[in-house]
Design a protein around this motif. Structure first.
Motif, PDB file in Angstrom:
ATOM      1  N   UNK A  39       0.736  -1.315   0.080  1.00 13.19           N
ATOM      2  CA  UNK A  39       0.011   0.135   0.063  1.00 13.19           C
ATOM      3  C   UNK A  39       0.773   1.101   0.043  1.00 13.19           C
ATOM      4  N   UNK A  40       1.854   1.193   0.998  1.00 12.57           N
ATOM      5  CA  UNK A  40       2.940   2.476   0.882  1.00 12.57           C
ATOM      6  C   UNK A  40       3.705   2.777  -0.272  1.00 12.57           C
ATOM      7  N   UNK A  41       4.036   1.509  -1.048  1.00 10.32           N
ATOM      8  CA  UNK A  41       4.693   1.694  -2.183  1.00 10.32           C
ATOM      9  C   UNK A  41       3.564   2.258  -3.489  1.00 10.32           C
ATOM     10  N   UNK A  42       2.580   1.797  -3.450  1.00 11.33           N
ATOM     11  CA  UNK A  42       1.548   2.298  -4.340  1.00 11.33           C
ATOM     12  C   UNK A  42       1.346   3.738  -4.185  1.00 11.33           C
ATOM     13  N   UNK A  43       1.021   4.160  -2.811  1.00  9.69           N
ATOM     14  CA  UNK A  43       0.753   5.614  -2.586  1.00  9.69           C
ATOM     15  C   UNK A  43       1.786   6.454  -2.813  1.00  9.69           C
ATOM     16  N   UNK A  44       3.316   6.024  -2.751  1.00  9.84           N
ATOM     17  CA  UNK A  44       4.275   6.812  -3.154  1.00  9.84           C
ATOM     18  C   UNK A  44       4.416   7.028  -4.554  1.00  9.84           C
ATOM     19  N   UNK A  45       3.816   6.210  -5.496  1.00  6.18           N
ATOM     20  CA  UNK A  45       3.957   6.320  -6.865  1.00  6.18           C
ATOM     21  C   UNK A  45       2.441   6.972  -7.305  1.00  6.18           C
ATOM     22  N   UNK A  46       1.923   7.559  -6.384  1.00  3.48           N
ATOM     23  CA  UNK A  46       0.718   8.267  -6.649  1.00  3.48           C
ATOM     24  C   UNK A  46      -0.467   7.481  -7.334  1.00  3.48           C
ATOM     25  N   UNK A  47      -0.546   6.057  -6.861  1.00  2.00           N
ATOM     26  CA  UNK A  47      -1.526   5.029  -7.351  1.00  2.00           C
ATOM     27  C   UNK A  47      -2.414   4.695  -6.384  1.00  2.00           C
ATOM     28  N   UNK A  48      -3.676   5.399  -6.565  1.00  2.00           N
ATOM     29  CA  UNK A  48      -4.723   5.167  -5.565  1.00  2.00           C
ATOM     30  C   UNK A  48      -5.775   4.307  -5.952  1.00  2.00           C
ATOM     31  N   UNK A  49      -6.342   3.505  -4.944  1.00  2.00           N
ATOM     32  CA  UNK A  49      -7.208   2.590  -5.056  1.00  2.00           C
ATOM     33  C   UNK A  49      -8.728   3.048  -5.281  1.00  2.00           C
ATOM     34  N   UNK A  50      -9.096   2.640  -6.472  1.00  2.00           N
ATOM     35  CA  UNK A  50     -10.585   3.374  -6.948  1.00  2.00           C
ATOM     36  C   UNK A  50     -11.897   2.127  -6.881  1.00  2.00           C
ATOM     37  N   UNK A  51     -11.059   0.964  -6.933  1.00  2.00           N
ATOM     38  CA  UNK A  51     -12.057  -0.322  -6.858  1.00  2.00           C
ATOM     39  C   UNK A  51     -11.173  -1.680  -6.243  1.00  2.00           C
TER      40      UNK A  51
END
Length: 56
Positions: A39-51
């Motif tokens: 989750x932290x890696x995805x957020x650092x890459x500006x990847x946010x959960x939409x579904x």
């Protein structure tokens, strides 16, 4: 206007083996920590959960 959709498949983290409980078992402590890291890696890459889809 072109709209791009990106799909990220993230495999679940570690879970303990419990015979007959493959679909009902939860994550191990390591699996929980690994899930937070992903989750932290995805957020650092500006990847946010939409579904969220999960196999149940």
């Amino acid at each position: 206007m072109i709209i791009y959709t990106y799909v990220y498949f993230v495999r679940h983290a570690e879970s303990p083996y419990i015979a007959g409980m493959e679909r009902a078992r939860g994550l191990s402590e390591k699996g929980k920590c690994d899930a937070v890291k992903v989750k932290d890696i995805l957020l650092q890459e500006d990847i946010y959960l939409t579904r969220l889809w999960k196999d149940s």
